[in-house]
Design an enzyme around this catalytic site. Sequence first.
Site, mmCIF file in Angstrom:
data_model
loop_
_atom_site.group_PDB
_atom_site.id
_atom_site.type_symbol
_atom_site.label_atom_id
_atom_site.label_comp_id
_atom_site.label_asym_id
_atom_site.label_seq_id
_atom_site.Cartn_x
_atom_site.Cartn_y
_atom_site.Cartn_z
ATOM 1 N N ASP A 143 -4.258 38.656 -6.012
ATOM 2 C CA ASP A 143 -5.487 38.863 -5.218
ATOM 3 C C ASP A 143 -6.755 38.261 -5.836
ATOM 4 O O ASP A 143 -7.783 38.944 -5.954
ATOM 5 C CB ASP A 143 -5.691 40.366 -4.950
ATOM 6 C CG ASP A 143 -4.573 40.968 -4.109
ATOM 7 O OD1 ASP A 143 -3.621 40.235 -3.774
ATOM 8 O OD2 ASP A 143 -4.643 42.174 -3.801
ATOM 9 N N ASP A 157 -4.373 39.618 -0.397
ATOM 10 C CA ASP A 157 -4.621 40.763 0.467
ATOM 11 C C ASP A 157 -5.072 40.177 1.812
ATOM 12 O O ASP A 157 -6.012 39.364 1.851
ATOM 13 C CB ASP A 157 -5.725 41.621 -0.177
ATOM 14 C CG ASP A 157 -5.570 43.094 0.088
ATOM 15 O OD1 ASP A 157 -4.440 43.596 0.212
ATOM 16 O OD2 ASP A 157 -6.622 43.786 0.159
ATOM 17 N N HIS A 171 -5.664 41.485 5.563
ATOM 18 C CA HIS A 171 -5.685 42.580 6.535
ATOM 19 C C HIS A 171 -6.162 42.145 7.917
ATOM 20 O O HIS A 171 -7.136 41.388 8.024
ATOM 21 C CB HIS A 171 -6.639 43.678 6.061
ATOM 22 C CG HIS A 171 -6.277 44.316 4.751
ATOM 23 N ND1 HIS A 171 -5.049 44.878 4.508
ATOM 24 C CD2 HIS A 171 -7.006 44.499 3.610
ATOM 25 C CE1 HIS A 171 -5.040 45.380 3.279
ATOM 26 N NE2 HIS A 171 -6.207 45.160 2.713
ATOM 27 N N HIS A 202 -12.514 44.628 3.885
ATOM 28 C CA HIS A 202 -12.323 43.549 2.904
ATOM 29 C C HIS A 202 -11.103 42.710 3.273
ATOM 30 O O HIS A 202 -10.195 43.182 3.945
ATOM 31 C CB HIS A 202 -12.135 44.149 1.496
ATOM 32 C CG HIS A 202 -10.856 44.928 1.366
ATOM 33 N ND1 HIS A 202 -10.741 46.230 1.785
ATOM 34 C CD2 HIS A 202 -9.640 44.574 0.909
ATOM 35 C CE1 HIS A 202 -9.505 46.653 1.581
ATOM 36 N NE2 HIS A 202 -8.800 45.660 1.055
ATOM 37 N N LYS A 245 -0.061 40.185 2.036
ATOM 38 C CA LYS A 245 0.303 41.601 2.124
ATOM 39 C C LYS A 245 -0.813 42.386 2.797
ATOM 40 O O LYS A 245 -1.945 41.912 2.862
ATOM 41 C CB LYS A 245 0.577 42.159 0.716
ATOM 42 C CG LYS A 245 -0.652 42.091 -0.172
ATOM 43 C CD LYS A 245 -0.326 42.427 -1.600
ATOM 44 C CE LYS A 245 -1.542 42.374 -2.478
ATOM 45 N NZ LYS A 245 -2.609 43.324 -2.134
ATOM 46 N N CYS A 262 -3.776 46.808 -7.116
ATOM 47 C CA CYS A 262 -2.751 45.819 -6.762
ATOM 48 C C CYS A 262 -2.009 45.251 -7.962
ATOM 49 O O CYS A 262 -0.806 45.002 -7.882
ATOM 50 C CB CYS A 262 -3.371 44.740 -5.893
ATOM 51 S SG CYS A 262 -3.848 45.434 -4.290
HETATM 52 C C1 VGL Z 1 -6.887 46.075 -3.603
HETATM 53 C C2 VGL Z 1 -7.808 47.996 -2.805
HETATM 54 C C3 VGL Z 1 -7.552 47.607 -1.502
HETATM 55 C C4 VGL Z 1 -6.533 45.230 -4.802
HETATM 56 C C5 VGL Z 1 -6.618 45.659 -2.326
HETATM 57 O O1 VGL Z 1 -6.339 44.009 -4.659
HETATM 58 O O2 VGL Z 1 -6.428 45.805 -5.921
HETATM 59 N N1 VGL Z 1 -7.472 47.241 -3.837
HETATM 60 N N2 VGL Z 1 -6.949 46.432 -1.288
HETATM 61 ZN ZN ZN Z 2 -6.769 45.738 0.697
#
Ligand code: VGL
Ligand code: ZN
Length: 207
Positions: free
Chosen positions: A8, A46, A48, A81, A106, A151
Amino acid sequence: MNALILVDLQYDFCQLGALEVPDGNAVIPVANALMPHFELVLATQDWHPANHKSFAANHLFRQPGQVIDLNGLEQILWPIHCVQESYGAELVDELDQTKISKIFQKGTDPEIDSYSGFFDNGHRKATGLGDYLKEKGVTSVFVMGLALDYCVKFTALDAQALGFKTYLVQDGCRAVNMQETDGQQAIEELKAKGVTIVDSQDVATLV
Ligand code: VGL
Ligand code: ZN
């Protein structure tokens, strides 16, 4: 065979991002320095949909940081995010992406979050990363990125549970630290599960 997994490394987790990880930008040069040591580099992203239920904004009267029950799982609510196709979801430009063989996305199902790069938080669906590593004959993985206490932690735990010799590159990670010791606690949990904690400067001697 060794693989490097970059977790990420996206604008929303860096400076001024929607879910800013303190000092998150500092890990990008670490990633760039490590990549030449690996035959195989993978990244997670990440990714979404806008209606994702991990976003506080998609619930009535909820704020980021609150915890809800989401389809039977405890869910921390986050600011919006890493929305698919948004600037914040892109891997940061300073990262040398020419060395990344494949990106595993993901968190695409609005009903369940996915901290790990391998499985959703309910361990119901795989992203394909585990099978991909096995097909390539990978036996050891080195994990780094953002955020250490979410993550990165769950990616490393799943890697270890899937039978890969798993290393966490400590200086290549930063934590959200909603509680100030969360990052340190993540390290302790990983150690207890058999993950080896290393510094990036030691990686060359391990691969
Ligand atoms: C993450 C919170 C929500 C991360 C991703 O990459 O650690 N944390 N989504
Ligand atoms: Zn996330």
